[in-house]
Every structure is written in structure tokens, then in C-alpha cells.
Write a protein that holds these residues in place. Sequence first.
Motif, mmCIF file in Angstrom:
data_model
loop_
_atom_site.group_PDB
_atom_site.id
_atom_site.type_symbol
_atom_site.label_atom_id
_atom_site.label_comp_id
_atom_site.label_asym_id
_atom_site.label_seq_id
_atom_site.Cartn_x
_atom_site.Cartn_y
_atom_site.Cartn_z
ATOM 1 N N VAL A 24 0.813 -1.229 0.000
ATOM 2 C CA VAL A 24 0.000 0.000 0.000
ATOM 3 C C VAL A 24 0.847 1.280 0.000
ATOM 4 O O VAL A 24 0.306 2.378 -0.063
ATOM 5 C CB VAL A 24 -0.960 0.018 1.215
ATOM 6 C CG1 VAL A 24 -2.184 -0.831 0.968
ATOM 7 C CG2 VAL A 24 -0.263 -0.393 2.494
ATOM 8 N N VAL A 25 2.150 1.118 0.117
ATOM 9 C CA VAL A 25 3.022 2.302 0.115
ATOM 10 C C VAL A 25 4.066 2.105 -0.988
ATOM 11 O O VAL A 25 4.687 1.033 -1.078
ATOM 12 C CB VAL A 25 3.728 2.478 1.488
ATOM 13 C CG1 VAL A 25 4.633 3.703 1.488
ATOM 14 C CG2 VAL A 25 2.708 2.576 2.616
ATOM 15 N N ALA A 26 4.260 3.153 -1.795
ATOM 16 C CA ALA A 26 5.198 3.038 -2.917
ATOM 17 C C ALA A 26 6.618 2.771 -2.406
ATOM 18 O O ALA A 26 6.994 3.250 -1.325
ATOM 19 C CB ALA A 26 5.176 4.326 -3.722
ATOM 20 N N SER A 61 -4.459 -2.148 6.230
ATOM 21 C CA SER A 61 -5.815 -2.454 5.791
ATOM 22 C C SER A 61 -6.588 -1.163 5.483
ATOM 23 O O SER A 61 -7.325 -1.091 4.494
ATOM 24 C CB SER A 61 -6.477 -3.300 6.887
ATOM 25 O OG SER A 61 -7.832 -3.128 6.886
ATOM 26 N N ASP A 62 -6.412 -0.128 6.298
ATOM 27 C CA ASP A 62 -7.103 1.142 6.029
ATOM 28 C C ASP A 62 -6.552 1.814 4.765
ATOM 29 O O ASP A 62 -7.294 2.444 4.011
ATOM 30 C CB ASP A 62 -6.982 2.081 7.244
ATOM 31 C CG ASP A 62 -7.839 1.589 8.406
ATOM 32 O OD1 ASP A 62 -8.878 0.947 8.139
ATOM 33 O OD2 ASP A 62 -7.465 1.827 9.568
ATOM 34 N N LEU A 63 -5.244 1.677 4.561
ATOM 35 C CA LEU A 63 -4.662 2.274 3.356
ATOM 36 C C LEU A 63 -5.148 1.535 2.104
ATOM 37 O O LEU A 63 -5.318 2.133 1.049
ATOM 38 C CB LEU A 63 -3.126 2.243 3.430
ATOM 39 C CG LEU A 63 -2.505 3.187 4.466
ATOM 40 C CD1 LEU A 63 -0.992 3.006 4.518
ATOM 41 C CD2 LEU A 63 -2.833 4.651 4.181
ATOM 42 N N GLU A 64 -5.385 0.260 2.253
ATOM 43 C CA GLU A 64 -5.908 -0.534 1.136
ATOM 44 C C GLU A 64 -7.275 0.019 0.710
ATOM 45 O O GLU A 64 -7.579 0.169 -0.467
ATOM 46 C CB GLU A 64 -6.014 -2.000 1.593
ATOM 47 C CG GLU A 64 -6.468 -2.991 0.549
ATOM 48 C CD GLU A 64 -5.519 -3.084 -0.640
ATOM 49 O OE1 GLU A 64 -4.301 -3.120 -0.406
ATOM 50 O OE2 GLU A 64 -6.027 -3.087 -1.783
ATOM 51 N N TYR A 65 -8.094 0.367 1.725
ATOM 52 C CA TYR A 65 -9.426 0.927 1.470
ATOM 53 C C TYR A 65 -9.333 2.249 0.688
ATOM 54 O O TYR A 65 -10.152 2.536 -0.176
ATOM 55 C CB TYR A 65 -10.138 1.145 2.811
ATOM 56 C CG TYR A 65 -11.458 1.869 2.718
ATOM 57 C CD1 TYR A 65 -12.632 1.182 2.452
ATOM 58 C CD2 TYR A 65 -11.515 3.253 2.899
ATOM 59 C CE1 TYR A 65 -13.838 1.856 2.364
ATOM 60 C CE2 TYR A 65 -12.709 3.937 2.816
ATOM 61 C CZ TYR A 65 -13.871 3.237 2.553
ATOM 62 O OH TYR A 65 -15.063 3.907 2.460
#
Length: 617
Positions: free
Chosen positions: A147-149, A535-539
Motif C-alpha cells: 500500500v506504500v510506494a 488495511s485502512d490504506l488498502e481501502y
Amino acid sequence: MCELDVVHGLPDDCQCAEVEDLFNRFGKVDYVFIPPRNLRRTEPGFIKFWSPEHAKAALHASQSGAVTLHNNRLHCEYHRSKAARPMQVDGGSTSSTRPLDPPPPPANPAWAQNAAWGNMQPLAEVDRYAELLRKKVSDVKEQLKSVVAASVLEQAKIFSSERTQSQHRAGPLAIQRPTAARRSEGIFLEFSCWDPEAKDHSLIDPVEVPIYSLAISAALEAMRRMPIVLDGDVSECNDDAEWECVDTDATSVRADRSADRSADRSAAWGKIIGHGLRSAQFHSTLSGELMVCLAYQDARLKYLKKGEVLPEEDGNTFETSSQGQTWKAAAAEFKALLHQGVEAAGVQGSKIDVIGRWKRRRLVLGRDFVQESFALEDGRTLTYHQPEGQFSNPNASCEVHCLNWLCQQAKEAVAQTRTSRSSSPVLLELHSGGGNNTVALAPTFQEVRAVEINRILAEAAEENLKMNNIKSIRCTRNTRVVRADAAEIDVATYTGCHIVLVDPPRAGLDEKTRETVARMDQILYVSCNPLALASDLEYLREGFQVVSLAIFDMFPYTSHCECAVRVQRKPAQIERHPNRAAAGRKTWLIVPLFFTILGALYALWKKRVRRRKAGLG
Ligand SMILES: C[S@@+](CC[C@H](N)C(=O)[O-])C[C@H]1O[C@@H](n2cnc3c(N)ncnc32)[C@H](O)[C@@H]1O
């Protein structure tokens, strides 16, 4: 091990640390005890050496007059017998210290095998701190990599912790009765914490694992050696044992305080403090304060219905009842000894508060909060009231790094929002706790709307805003704390906000809060659980991107850490996913259009009515 008694010569104004330094030149000292000032002429102090050879060298030196402190010659003898120890005779032993740095070898080899800090590593790991941190950082990056580059992961800022004495919160630590062997070494109680791996309580030795702040380590050590009398079988938590007021009253404790400190007196307060004692919690600050909360079990309270009172409370409050008065008098003795123990360990001018907690009852000796202060990089010193038993970050110096990072990221978020929105920056802060971040960030914003579910913390946050003059700074005077569930805030709370800060509990964000957060352009997210963060960043992934990441080693020697990210809406998404405020702007176009059409229809209708009246059809 070998002990020497210092039978005379201890100056009235000497400190434990000085005595320890003096004797350390003969060999490694494990423990130093000096009696309270008023007993120094009659009671011996003692020094415990790791090696009998070193004790012998010190003994000979003292007998030849070569050991002096403040121009006093110290005269030593071999320790007479365990029973003759001043601590056991009088219980007034107060000034004691054990060297914290470098740590001595383990007193009890069995402890070295215990994971003494629950899932924390043993002290031996202190030397491996850098390696452990590298591993932790690599694990966190692995958890976030989807979720993070990669470029952001690479540039992540890592904030390490102090290797020792970093934790300013300890407990609740269960109180245990020491083994006979430990009792013979002058240990009156032991602290333990739950070790989830061993599925058992592990004993805590504040010296061997100096993870707690100096004030907490010193308090733990002082408490272990105070003549506190534990009743019942505390290790088995025999909570149903009948609890009765101890056979000592407040006046006898106070009377004894004045002149002759006798064995009876120490037994009196030690019995009261130990009566029903089950656990203790410690909260210290960078500003040198310490709050100790003792938790008690009273079987009578277990079955008392809400509103019912104990017999001794009849016509009294708990505080004014005989039990309350007795406990407060004993706690004053306890506090005085704690103070000396902490000072002897080198924490000068410390402020100590003691709290007793029973079911639905509480007694406070002093205050029920500590006042912390954090010096930030921008020159501000912020002060906070941190209430007893409520959330505050345990690693105070790491917390300062976190505040500095947030302030810098908030400025960047404001700059970005100004270019995309040209509106004045308003921050929506969810999970604001006692206003830790609110106070630090408020001057960066026109307005802050902080949301916190816990009443005590929401009130503390309001107080902290006032204490730091936030309300009087013109640009941030609108800053306010709303006591609410983040999942249920109304439209008015977030309308006009384009920047949000969230600092949720370990579980991360719930569905509704995620929706609120997704309305914003810039998100600052502080997390104590990288998996929940992932998980929140995935959202948010479709519309947002993480632009900075920081990792704070808030819990050294554990697998836990604190992470923070700044997330911003992808440029193309700003128009595609307008937030409520943008939708509001559209509403302003629709409303006049609606009334124009309505007006035109009315005019048409009126024209037709007139024509009909005029008989035109
Ligand atoms: C990790 S703490 C952070 C507190 C604060 N930001 C700080 O740095 O001290 C999480 C906070 O979220 C609050 N909280 C938990 N659930 C909440 C909810 N549903 N709505 C609002 N606040 C909540 C807790 O009471 C706690 O104060």
C-alpha cells in the motif's frame, strides 16, 4: 555476595549514589542502603558487593581510615546477621539504590531465562538494540509494501528510542509475595507482568531490565524493599478472603511519625499499604513527576450493589471513613519513603502523587494527574495534564519526535490544500485523546475540530488547550473538542474540513470513520498497528497515495511500534471525488436554479389565472 555494614560515619547529607561511587572503586557493588537522615547516627547502612574479595578490600581500607565521605571517616564491619539489618528491624529504610548503568550480572540466574517484560526481550538484548530496530523496521516495511510506494518506503524516517529507561508507564504490575530466599535478601514484595509467550507471570527486576524511566525503576526498587506486609496469598489472588480494616488507626500512624520511629510504626503503615494490595501502576514524565496507583481488592466491595455503602462509610464518604483516613495516613508514609528512594537514585526534585483504587472507590494523595512538558523543535514547550489511568504514549521522548514530525507534515498538508482548494485550513482530528496532537498542531490551522469518545480525556484536552493558550491565539480560537464517537459525527463537524488527523486504537478505523476520512484531501494517520494501517490504506488506495512515512520505536524490545503516514488525494481524484464541502458549493448553484424555475412556473400560472378572469380562456 558479601555485605558490609557502615557502622558509623555516614554524613547527614550524603546520597546513596555517592556512597556507591565511593565503594565501587573496590569492586562491583550490587546494592547500597543508607538509613533515613534522622537514624543515620544510630542505624548502620550497608553495602552489598558481588565478590567477597572486593568487600574484604573495602573493609580493610575503611579500618585503616582510607574511606572518607564529606570529610567523615566511614567505618565498616562485616554484616552481623540478616535479622540485624536496619530495613528488617525498623522498616524505615529509604535511601537505597542499585547501579542502573552498567547493569550488574543477574542476581538470580533463573531471571535471566525469563522474558521478564512479557513479550519484551531480556536485558541482554540492549546491546542488540540497533539490530532489533533494523529488523522491526524491515518487518513494518514488509507489512506496508502493498500500500506504500517503494520510493516512500525507502525514504521513511526512522525515529529510534532511548535504549534504556524509555518507558514512562508501567503496569498494572501484579504484586507477588517473594520467595523465602528473596525475603532474606530484604525483598518484601515482587512485581510481575503477564508473559503471553510463557503463559505465566514473569518477575520484573528493575535493575536487570532497565527499560522503565529512572523514576519508575527507582520506585519499583524502593517499593520492593519497603516493609510492606502483604496479606492473603496474593500470588494465588485469593480475593474472596475477608477484608477487614487493619488493626491500626490513622492517629497511631501519625503519632508515631513525630518522634520515635519504631518497628511498630513501620509495621503499622506497611500493613495498611499491603492490605488487599494486588497491583500497581506507575506513570512518570520527562518533567520529573511520578504518579503511583495502588490497586486493592476488598472482598466486601465485590458484592456491594451500586449505591450501597460499607459499614465504616455510614455517614461518611470513603475518604472520611476510618478506612479512608487510615489508608491516607499510611500512604503519606509510603510516599515519603518513595520520594527518598527516587531521589537517592538521582531523580532530584521529583513530585510524587499516590492514588489508591478499590472497586468504585478511589483515594488521592496529592493530584490525580501528572503534568508533562515537551520541548518541540520549533522552540515551543507544551505542557499537558495526563490524567490517572487514561491513555498517554508511554515513550515520552519518542512522542516528542512524533509531534515534531506531525507539525512538519501538517504544514505541508496545509500548503497542498491551499493550492488545490484556496480555502482556509480547518483540521478534523479524530481520536484526539487528551489533546496531545491537538495542542501541537492547532497553531498551523485556522480551526481544529477534535473528536474524542472518552469524557475524561476530552475534558483534559480542553484544559490542555487552555493551559497552552491555544484558545487565546486569534487564528485558532475556534479550536474545540467534541465528545463523540468518531463513527457518528454529524455533517456539521466535518463540513469545510479538507485535512484529517486520525490516531485510532489498535483495531484501526471502522467503516463509517473510513468513509469520513475518504472525504478529505489530506490524511495524517498515526497508528500503533501497521497491519491495521495497511488495511485502512488498502481501502483508500484507489483515490489516495501515501506521500510520507515515519516509524517511531515507541515500544523498544517488543515487536510493536508506532507508524505515521501522510496520505493525499491523487490529483485526478479531487474533482472526481469531491468532498462534502465541494458538494455544498454545487448546492449553491442548484438552489437558485430551483427557485428561478419555481418563480417562472408561478408567473406562468398567474398569467393563466388572469387570462381566465378576463374571460380569455
Ligand atoms: C491511540 S489513542 C490516541 C490519543 C491521542 N491522539 C494521543 O496522541 O494521545 C486513541 C484514542 O482514541 C479514542 N477513541 C477510541 N475509539 C474512539 C471512537 N470511536 N471515537 C472517538 N475516539 C475514540 C480513545 O479514547 C483514545 O483516546
